[in-house]
Design a protein around this motif. Structure first.
Motif, PDB file in Angstrom:
ATOM      1  N   ALA A 196      89.941  66.043 120.218  1.00 22.91           N
ATOM      2  CA  ALA A 196      89.930  67.336 119.309  1.00 22.91           C
ATOM      3  C   ALA A 196      91.182  67.117 118.366  1.00 22.91           C
ATOM      4  CB  ALA A 196      90.147  68.530 120.060  1.00 22.91           C
ATOM      5  N   CYS A 197      92.183  66.790 118.723  1.00 24.04           N
ATOM      6  CA  CYS A 197      93.431  66.591 117.832  1.00 24.04           C
ATOM      7  C   CYS A 197      93.278  65.597 117.033  1.00 24.04           C
ATOM      8  CB  CYS A 197      94.746  66.594 118.697  1.00 24.04           C
ATOM      9  SG  CYS A 197      94.867  67.978 119.665  1.00 24.04           S
ATOM     10  N   THR A 198      92.905  64.349 117.416  1.00 27.00           N
ATOM     11  CA  THR A 198      92.711  63.239 116.416  1.00 27.00           C
ATOM     12  C   THR A 198      91.632  63.475 115.268  1.00 27.00           C
ATOM     13  OG1 THR A 198      91.615  62.109 118.013  1.00 27.00           O
ATOM     14  CG2 THR A 198      93.948  61.645 117.997  1.00 27.00           C
ATOM     15  N   LEU A 199      90.489  64.149 115.831  1.00 23.23           N
ATOM     16  CA  LEU A 199      89.425  64.366 114.645  1.00 23.23           C
ATOM     17  C   LEU A 199      89.918  65.237 113.776  1.00 23.23           C
ATOM     18  CD1 LEU A 199      87.767  63.022 116.852  1.00 23.23           C
ATOM     19  CD2 LEU A 199      85.970  64.952 116.600  1.00 23.23           C
ATOM     20  N   GLY A 200      90.820  65.929 113.927  1.00 22.61           N
ATOM     21  CA  GLY A 200      91.259  66.946 112.822  1.00 22.61           C
ATOM     22  C   GLY A 200      92.259  66.174 111.664  1.00 22.61           C
ATOM     23  N   VAL A 201      93.004  65.300 112.292  1.00 21.22           N
ATOM     24  CA  VAL A 201      93.803  64.338 111.516  1.00 21.22           C
ATOM     25  C   VAL A 201      92.878  63.619 110.740  1.00 21.22           C
ATOM     26  CG1 VAL A 201      95.396  62.760 111.469  1.00 21.22           C
ATOM     27  CG2 VAL A 201      95.702  64.683 113.159  1.00 21.22           C
ATOM     28  N   LEU A 202      91.979  62.972 111.249  1.00 21.34           N
ATOM     29  CA  LEU A 202      90.976  61.903 110.672  1.00 21.34           C
ATOM     30  C   LEU A 202      90.178  62.781 109.682  1.00 21.34           C
ATOM     31  CD1 LEU A 202      89.706  60.244 113.768  1.00 21.34           C
ATOM     32  CD2 LEU A 202      90.957  59.067 112.008  1.00 21.34           C
ATOM     33  N   ALA A 203      89.751  63.887 109.834  1.00 16.99           N
ATOM     34  CA  ALA A 203      89.166  64.636 108.788  1.00 16.99           C
ATOM     35  C   ALA A 203      89.979  64.982 107.381  1.00 16.99           C
ATOM     36  CB  ALA A 203      88.605  66.191 109.548  1.00 16.99           C
ATOM     37  N   ALA A 204      91.315  64.919 107.735  1.00 17.06           N
ATOM     38  CA  ALA A 204      92.050  65.242 106.651  1.00 17.06           C
ATOM     39  C   ALA A 204      92.614  63.998 106.101  1.00 17.06           C
ATOM     40  CB  ALA A 204      93.436  66.178 107.209  1.00 17.06           C
ATOM     41  N   ARG A 205      92.285  62.841 106.710  1.00 21.04           N
ATOM     42  CA  ARG A 205      92.560  61.766 106.239  1.00 21.04           C
ATOM     43  C   ARG A 205      94.123  61.567 106.389  1.00 21.04           C
ATOM     44  NH1 ARG A 205      90.524  59.395 100.839  1.00 21.04           N
ATOM     45  NH2 ARG A 205      90.792  57.622 101.992  1.00 21.04           N
ATOM     46  N   GLY A 206      94.600  61.947 107.515  1.00 17.29           N
ATOM     47  CA  GLY A 206      96.210  62.080 107.691  1.00 17.29           C
ATOM     48  C   GLY A 206      96.644  60.551 108.075  1.00 17.29           C
ATOM     49  N   THR A 207      97.943  60.708 108.103  1.00 16.95           N
ATOM     50  CA  THR A 207      98.689  59.145 108.438  1.00 16.95           C
ATOM     51  C   THR A 207      98.967  58.898 109.668  1.00 16.95           C
ATOM     52  OG1 THR A 207     100.887  60.418 108.810  1.00 16.95           O
ATOM     53  CG2 THR A 207     100.267  59.944 106.336  1.00 16.95           C
ATOM     54  N   GLN A 208      99.197  57.527 109.826  1.00 22.08           N
ATOM     55  CA  GLN A 208      99.146  57.097 111.243  1.00 22.08           C
ATOM     56  C   GLN A 208     100.207  57.909 112.301  1.00 22.08           C
ATOM     57  OE1 GLN A 208      97.181  54.660 112.919  1.00 22.08           O
ATOM     58  NE2 GLN A 208      98.146  55.377 114.448  1.00 22.08           N
ATOM     59  N   ALA A 209     101.167  58.030 111.305  1.00 19.90           N
ATOM     60  CA  ALA A 209     102.391  58.894 112.187  1.00 19.90           C
ATOM     61  C   ALA A 209     101.685  60.278 112.335  1.00 19.90           C
ATOM     62  CB  ALA A 209     103.513  59.124 111.301  1.00 19.90           C
ATOM     63  N   GLN A 210     101.087  60.931 111.816  1.00 21.04           N
ATOM     64  CA  GLN A 210     100.053  62.164 112.352  1.00 21.04           C
ATOM     65  C   GLN A 210      99.262  61.995 113.242  1.00 21.04           C
ATOM     66  OE1 GLN A 210      99.135  63.323 108.270  1.00 21.04           O
ATOM     67  NE2 GLN A 210     100.480  64.960 108.111  1.00 21.04           N
ATOM     68  N   LEU A 211      98.489  60.932 113.263  1.00 19.45           N
ATOM     69  CA  LEU A 211      97.684  60.500 114.420  1.00 19.45           C
ATOM     70  C   LEU A 211      98.308  60.273 115.611  1.00 19.45           C
ATOM     71  CD1 LEU A 211      95.095  58.007 113.093  1.00 19.45           C
ATOM     72  CD2 LEU A 211      94.687  60.253 114.355  1.00 19.45           C
ATOM     73  N   ASP A 212      99.553  59.493 115.784  1.00 16.35           N
ATOM     74  CA  ASP A 212     100.329  59.405 116.664  1.00 16.35           C
ATOM     75  C   ASP A 212     101.029  60.654 117.350  1.00 16.35           C
ATOM     76  OD1 ASP A 212      99.749  56.666 116.394  1.00 16.35           O
ATOM     77  OD2 ASP A 212     101.839  56.186 115.676  1.00 16.35           O
ATOM     78  N   ALA A 213     101.363  61.377 116.610  1.00 17.00           N
ATOM     79  CA  ALA A 213     102.085  62.732 116.994  1.00 17.00           C
ATOM     80  C   ALA A 213     100.862  63.698 117.736  1.00 17.00           C
ATOM     81  CB  ALA A 213     102.728  63.594 115.838  1.00 17.00           C
ATOM     82  N   ALA A 214      99.770  63.721 116.849  1.00 15.39           N
ATOM     83  CA  ALA A 214      98.785  64.444 117.461  1.00 15.39           C
ATOM     84  C   ALA A 214      97.869  64.051 118.842  1.00 15.39           C
ATOM     85  CB  ALA A 214      97.496  64.302 116.385  1.00 15.39           C
TER      86      ALA A 214
END
Length: 291
Positions: free
Chosen positions: A188-206
Motif C-alpha cells: 500500500a505505502c510503496t504503491l502510493g510512492v510509485l503512483a507519484a513517481r517518487g524518489t528511491q529515498a521516499q520508497l525506502d522511507a515508505a
C-alpha cells in the motif's frame, strides 16, 4: 482551507468506496452469481486502510492521489480475496467477517473460492489498466505480485498454518506476520510512492514506515482477539487459541510496550516527509483502535 484529519480520511475512504462500487456491475454477462459473491465481500465495509495509505503516500510524494485510485482498488481486491479464502473451512473456518456472514456461508464453499480467485485476477487487470506510464504500471504489478504471492502474503499464510499447534519462537512469529499482514501494508505505502513517481529515498522511507506499521497492526489485532468486543470487531474473538500470537508469547502488558515501540519506528520513518500530519494521526489512531 485544509481538511481536518477526519475529513481527509472520509474523502479517501469514500473515493475508494465509490470506485469499488462500480466494479463487476455488467448485467449483460451471464456470470452474475460470481459478481454477486465478489461484491458481497468487496463492499462489506471495513476501514479501507490499505487504499487510504496508497492515496495518501501518492499525495505526500507530490502526485495526484485521484490517479492512484486504480492501484488502491487493485490492492483492496487482493486484500478482500485473502479474507474470503482465510475464512474458508479449510483455513480458519470463520462464520463472520465485518459483522456479517462470511462469503462461503452465503454462497457456498466452491463459489467463495471462485469469488476470491476472481478478485485476485481482476486486481491485476485493474492495475494494468491504470492511467499511468508503462514503467509505473510494471513496477506496481510486480510489487503487488511480490507482496501478495509466495514471497509475501501467501507465504505467510502457509507459515501460519504450519505454525498451528506448535509453539513458535519470536522469529517464527515475525516470519509469519511480516508476510501475512505486513506485506500488503508495504504494498500500500510503496504503491502510493510509485503512483507519484517518487524518489528511491521516499520508497525506502515508505517501506520502513510500512514494516513497522504492519507489525504494530498485527500486535494490536492479537491484543483485540484477547480483549476485544466481538460486536465492535464484527467477527468472533478468542479464535487464535491454537496459535502462537504476540499475546501468548509476550503477554498483554509486554505487547503494549512492543506496540508502542513499533509505532515509534513508524513515526520516525515519516520524518522523511514534510507534510506528515495525516499519517502521524492515522498511525496513532490505529494503535489505539478498538476494532
Amino acid at each position: 482551507m485544509e481538511q481536518t484529519f477526519n475529513e481527509q480520511l472520509k474523502t479517501y475512504q469514500q473515493a475508494a468506496e465509490d470506485y469499488l462500487s462500480r466494479c463487476f456491475t455488467d448485467e449483460t454477462l451471464p456470470q452474475q452469481t460470481l459478481f454477486e459473491a465478489m461484491r458481497y465481500s468487496l463492499l462489506a465495509g471495513g476501514k479501507r486502510i490499505r487504499p487510504v495509505l496508497v492515496l495518501e503516500f501518492c499525495r505526500l510524494c507530490g502526485g495526484d492521489w485521484h490517479k492512484a485510485l486504480d492501484f488502491a482498488a487493485a490492492l483492496e481486491m487482493i486484500h478482500t480475496y485473502s479474507l474470503i479464502h482465510d475464512d474458508l473451512p479449510c483455513m480458519d473456518n470463520d462464520d463472520y467477517r465485518r459483522g456479517r456472514l462470511t462469503n462461503h456461508k452465503v454462497f457456498g464453499e466452491a463459489q467463495a473460492v471462485l469469488a476470491g480467485d476472481g478478485l485476485l485476477t481482476a486486481a491485476f487487470s485493474t492495475a494494468a489498466g491504470a492511467d499511468a506510464l508503462p514503467e509505473t504500471i510494471a513496477a506496481v504489478v510486480k510489487t503487488l505480485a511480490d507482496c501478495a504471492g509466495p514471497l509475501g502474503m501467501v507465504g505467510g499464510q502457509v507459515l501460519d498454518m504450519e505454525g498451528e499447534q506448535t509453539q513458535l519462537d519470536a522469529q517464527g512469529l515475525l516470519d509469519i506476520h511480516r508476510r501475512k499482514t505486513g506485506a500488503l501494508i508495504v504494498a500500500a505505502c510503496t504503491l502510493g510512492v510509485l503512483a507519484a513517481r517518487g524518489t528511491q529515498a521516499q520508497l525506502d522511507a515508505a517501506r520502513q514506515y510500512a514494516e513497522a506499521l504492519g507489525l504494530a497492526f498485527q500486535i494490536k489485532d492479537d491484543m483485540l482477539d484477547e480483549t476485544g468486543d466481538a460486536a465492535k470487531l464484527g467477527k468472533a474473538v478468542h479464535m487464535d487459541g491454537n496459535k502462537t500470537t504476540f499475546v501468548t508469547l509476550y503477554g498483554l502488558e509486554a505487547c503494549e510496550g512492543y506496540l508502542q515501540q513499533e509505532n515509534a519506528k513508524a513515526l520516525a520513518a515519516l520524518e522523511a516527509f514534510e507534510d506528515r500530519a495525516f499519517l502521524t494521526e492515522l498511525t496513532k489512531r490505529l494503535a489505539s483502535r478498538d476494532h
